[in-house]
Design a protein around this motif. Structure first.
Motif, mmCIF file in Angstrom:
data_model
loop_
_atom_site.group_PDB
_atom_site.id
_atom_site.type_symbol
_atom_site.label_atom_id
_atom_site.label_comp_id
_atom_site.label_asym_id
_atom_site.label_seq_id
_atom_site.Cartn_x
_atom_site.Cartn_y
_atom_site.Cartn_z
ATOM 1 N N ARG A 169 3.110 -3.981 -0.822
ATOM 2 C CA ARG A 169 2.196 -3.526 0.223
ATOM 3 C C ARG A 169 2.103 -4.523 1.379
ATOM 4 N N PRO B 57 2.173 -1.312 3.838
ATOM 5 C CA PRO B 57 0.779 -1.170 3.388
ATOM 6 C C PRO B 57 0.455 0.150 2.696
ATOM 7 N N GLY C 182 -3.200 0.473 -4.972
ATOM 8 C CA GLY C 182 -1.794 0.764 -4.735
ATOM 9 C C GLY C 182 -1.044 1.081 -6.015
#
Length: 297
Positions: free
Chosen positions: A114, A118, A289
């Motif tokens: 990320r 991102p 994530g």
């Protein structure tokens, strides 16, 4: 005298092997799998003159030391490479057991990915074993079917690299270079380099300078490396990797620094903070994530 015994099962079989090594006169015994800890402690108690070193252990004894690698440093770098290489922004992670070392790797990989993208996601499938080629293959295929175009793993067979090669997706290998199984797919490998540490331990035993202090070494020590880079990687990506690695080695980049939020939205660390080793060693949650959960949590 140096003896190597391979393919030793965790549990009673490992105790039998270590006990035999001690009886045969070995002065240093390296227990190189997480599940060897309890058997090693039993044998160490019966052979106080023999020195033992256990990989990844969380218990010690006067003649049993623990050692481990900051594999999460290499995982962060591998995640950054995955983020730069994934067209879909989705990586798949085949994970063994939900122990802190594995969780650290998943989180560091995700944070690295990320940092490069991102919006990236890391999907996780748990095996509940370290080595099962059929289960590893099934997990890898599941992740590819879920959209992952880069795979990585914390498991013991070449099944995941083979799936990556077969399906035409990228691979970040783990523990050793898997290019012979995935010559096109492998982007790089997070590799472990124990030789210098083992040599140091042997010298300590021979000279009577054994300290039994725990060791947790990383990239700056040369124990963890991101190696076997695919020569086809773009020059800009190679240059970026070199910069990130330099920052990691210098301590300027720390994988678990700054604000951290888990994948349920809970803030786990505030901005400006750096996670202490004690918290890293007990990590049992997944960062934002990651698509998945830690079994039993």
């Amino acid at each position: 005298m140096c003896r190597v015994v391979v393919a030793v099962g965790e549990g009673p079989d490992s105790e039998r092997v270590m006990r035999q090594l001690a009886q045969d006169g070995c002065g240093l015994i390296l227990a190189t799998s997480f599940g060897y800890l309890e058997p090693a402690l039993k044998v160490a108690a019966d052979f106080p003159a023999v020195k033992f070193a256990h990989a990844g252990g969380y218990k010690s004894a006067p003649n049993l030391a623990t050692y481990n690698g900051r594999f999460y440093e290499g995982r962060w770098l591998a995640g950054w490479l995955a983020g730069k290489s994934s067209a879909k922004g989705v990586a798949g992670y085949v994970a063994g057991f939900p122990v802190p070392e594995v969780v650290q790797g998943i989180n560091a990989f995700t944070l690295g990915m990320r940092a490069a993208n991102p919006q990236a996601q890391v999907r996780v499938v748990w095996l509940n074993t370290w080595f099962d080629p059929a289960k590893e293959r099934e997990a890898a295929l599941t992740l590819v079917n879920q959209g992952a175009d880069v795979l990585t793993n914390h498991s013991g067979s070449p099944a995941v690299p083979q799936v990556a090669e077969e399906k035409g997706v990228g691979l970040i290998a783990y523990t050793s270079d898997m290019a012979r199984f995935a010559p096109k797919a492998q982007l790089a490998a997070v590799t472990h380099h124990w030789g210098p540490y083992y040599t140091q331990l042997a010298r300590q035993v021979l000279t009577g300078s054994w300290s039994g202090q725990p060791v947790w070494a990383g990239m700056k020590d040369g124990l963890v490396q991101l190696s076997a880079l695919n020569p086809a990687l773009p020059a800009a990506v190679k240059a970026g990797l070199a910069q990130q690695q330099q920052a990691l080695v210098a301590g300027q980049l720390q994988p678990f620094a700054g604000r951290l939020v888990d994948n349920t939205g809970r803030e786990r660390q505030t901005a400006g903070a750096v996670m202490p080793d004690a918290a890293i060693a007990q990590m049992d949650w997944l960062v934002q994530g990651v698509v998945g959960s830690v079994p039993g949590r």
